[in-house]
Scaffold this motif. Sequence first.
Motif, PDB file in Angstrom:
ATOM      1  N   HIS A  39      44.934  47.984  24.574  1.00 48.35           N
ATOM      2  CA  HIS A  39      43.528  47.701  24.262  1.00 48.35           C
ATOM      3  C   HIS A  39      42.610  48.329  25.309  1.00 48.35           C
ATOM      4  N   CYS A  40      43.002  48.263  26.570  1.00 47.52           N
ATOM      5  CA  CYS A  40      42.198  48.888  27.630  1.00 47.52           C
ATOM      6  C   CYS A  40      42.109  50.397  27.418  1.00 47.52           C
ATOM      7  N   GLU A  41      43.223  51.012  27.091  1.00 50.77           N
ATOM      8  CA  GLU A  41      43.214  52.451  26.831  1.00 50.77           C
ATOM      9  C   GLU A  41      42.268  52.792  25.686  1.00 50.77           C
ATOM     10  N   ASN A  42      42.248  51.941  24.653  1.00 54.93           N
ATOM     11  CA  ASN A  42      41.386  52.183  23.492  1.00 54.93           C
ATOM     12  C   ASN A  42      39.900  52.133  23.836  1.00 54.93           C
ATOM     13  N   VAL A  43      39.536  51.356  24.877  1.00 56.42           N
ATOM     14  CA  VAL A  43      38.124  51.271  25.261  1.00 56.42           C
ATOM     15  C   VAL A  43      37.825  52.091  26.521  1.00 56.42           C
ATOM     16  N   GLY A  44      38.818  52.882  26.974  1.00 52.09           N
ATOM     17  CA  GLY A  44      38.611  53.737  28.134  1.00 52.09           C
ATOM     18  C   GLY A  44      38.545  52.992  29.449  1.00 52.09           C
ATOM     19  N   ARG A  45      39.350  51.979  29.569  1.00 54.00           N
ATOM     20  CA  ARG A  45      39.340  51.157  30.778  1.00 54.00           C
ATOM     21  C   ARG A  45      40.729  51.117  31.393  1.00 54.00           C
ATOM     22  N   ASP A  46      40.785  51.063  32.719  1.00 55.55           N
ATOM     23  CA  ASP A  46      42.039  50.917  33.438  1.00 55.55           C
ATOM     24  C   ASP A  46      42.414  49.441  33.459  1.00 55.55           C
ATOM     25  N   VAL A  47      43.592  49.105  32.970  1.00 52.22           N
ATOM     26  CA  VAL A  47      44.028  47.707  32.914  1.00 52.22           C
ATOM     27  C   VAL A  47      44.059  47.080  34.304  1.00 52.22           C
ATOM     28  N   ALA A  48      44.177  47.886  35.343  1.00 49.23           N
ATOM     29  CA  ALA A  48      44.189  47.363  36.710  1.00 49.23           C
ATOM     30  C   ALA A  48      42.847  46.738  37.096  1.00 49.23           C
ATOM     31  N   GLU A  49      41.786  47.056  36.349  1.00 42.06           N
ATOM     32  CA  GLU A  49      40.473  46.461  36.613  1.00 42.06           C
ATOM     33  C   GLU A  49      40.412  44.997  36.187  1.00 42.06           C
ATOM     34  N   VAL A  50      41.341  44.562  35.369  1.00 43.50           N
ATOM     35  CA  VAL A  50      41.358  43.183  34.872  1.00 43.50           C
ATOM     36  C   VAL A  50      42.274  42.359  35.771  1.00 43.50           C
ATOM     37  N   ARG A  51      41.717  41.352  36.419  1.00 43.08           N
ATOM     38  CA  ARG A  51      42.528  40.457  37.242  1.00 43.08           C
ATOM     39  C   ARG A  51      43.340  39.565  36.302  1.00 43.08           C
ATOM     40  N   LYS A  52      44.636  39.476  36.553  1.00 44.26           N
ATOM     41  CA  LYS A  52      45.532  38.742  35.669  1.00 44.26           C
ATOM     42  C   LYS A  52      45.977  37.441  36.337  1.00 44.26           C
ATOM     43  N   THR A  53      45.810  36.349  35.607  1.00 46.16           N
ATOM     44  CA  THR A  53      46.200  35.035  36.104  1.00 46.16           C
ATOM     45  C   THR A  53      47.027  34.327  35.037  1.00 46.16           C
ATOM     46  N   VAL A  54      47.762  33.317  35.474  1.00 46.10           N
ATOM     47  CA  VAL A  54      48.594  32.547  34.538  1.00 46.10           C
ATOM     48  C   VAL A  54      48.673  31.105  35.022  1.00 46.10           C
ATOM     49  N   GLY A  55      48.803  30.196  34.084  1.00 46.46           N
ATOM     50  CA  GLY A  55      49.014  28.790  34.409  1.00 46.46           C
ATOM     51  C   GLY A  55      50.498  28.461  34.340  1.00 46.46           C
ATOM     52  N   LEU A  56      50.989  27.803  35.364  1.00 48.14           N
ATOM     53  CA  LEU A  56      52.394  27.392  35.400  1.00 48.14           C
ATOM     54  C   LEU A  56      52.444  25.925  35.783  1.00 48.14           C
ATOM     55  N   PHE A  57      52.629  25.095  34.800  1.00 48.95           N
ATOM     56  CA  PHE A  57      52.661  23.658  35.031  1.00 48.95           C
ATOM     57  C   PHE A  57      54.058  23.146  34.732  1.00 48.95           C
ATOM     58  N   ALA A  58      54.954  23.481  35.649  1.00 50.84           N
ATOM     59  CA  ALA A  58      56.357  23.083  35.567  1.00 50.84           C
ATOM     60  C   ALA A  58      56.714  22.424  36.886  1.00 50.84           C
ATOM     61  N   ASP A  59      57.736  21.613  36.881  1.00 50.07           N
ATOM     62  CA  ASP A  59      58.161  20.941  38.104  1.00 50.07           C
ATOM     63  C   ASP A  59      58.998  21.912  38.932  1.00 50.07           C
ATOM     64  N   PRO A  60      58.450  22.429  40.030  1.00 50.17           N
ATOM     65  CA  PRO A  60      59.194  23.401  40.820  1.00 50.17           C
ATOM     66  C   PRO A  60      60.388  22.800  41.531  1.00 50.17           C
ATOM     67  N   PHE A  61      60.406  21.493  41.673  1.00 49.54           N
ATOM     68  CA  PHE A  61      61.457  20.838  42.439  1.00 49.54           C
ATOM     69  C   PHE A  61      62.719  20.593  41.612  1.00 49.54           C
TER      70      PHE A  61
END
Length: 160
Positions: A87-109
């Motif tokens: 999608h970024c390529e289609n609009v002429g944008r570098d995907v690296a310009e988009v900060r990527k985040t994720v939610g992880l709500f799992a018990d790490p222990f």
Amino acid sequence: DALPILEETLQICLQMWGDDDGPYHGKRYQLAETICEPKPIRRPPILIGGGGEKKTLRMVAQYADVWNSTDAEPEVLKHKIEVLTRHCENVGRDVAEVRKTVGLFADPFDDVDGYLKRLEDYAELGIDMINIGPVPGDPDPAGFVQRFGDELMPRVSEIG
């Protein structure tokens, strides 16, 4: 359909944060002017969350500064990032310009090594930030935060 409403809202915000405070004529919204006073010192960042491949990720590519994925599995994230890249390529944008985040709500222990491996996988995918927290219904969320900070943060900080 909420996505056209969101897209028009983003267009209105971008217009009112910019130099053009003139009319806006969209499918759903008709505005005589788009005034924002006082103007922000700098344009506020736009965060879009979700993983819809046809509409949501297209809007992330076109408008967002930050994308928050609702998919926590590394293989699914890898695929979504590939879709976002197209999608970024289609609009002429570098995907690296988009900060990527994720939610992880799992018990790490439950499996500390497995949890840390997942964080490493995220780092390799270019995930910039992970939103963590106790699993829903945790009777001691403050205790979770304390334990995470004491036991896991030293190891998490070693991940590049």
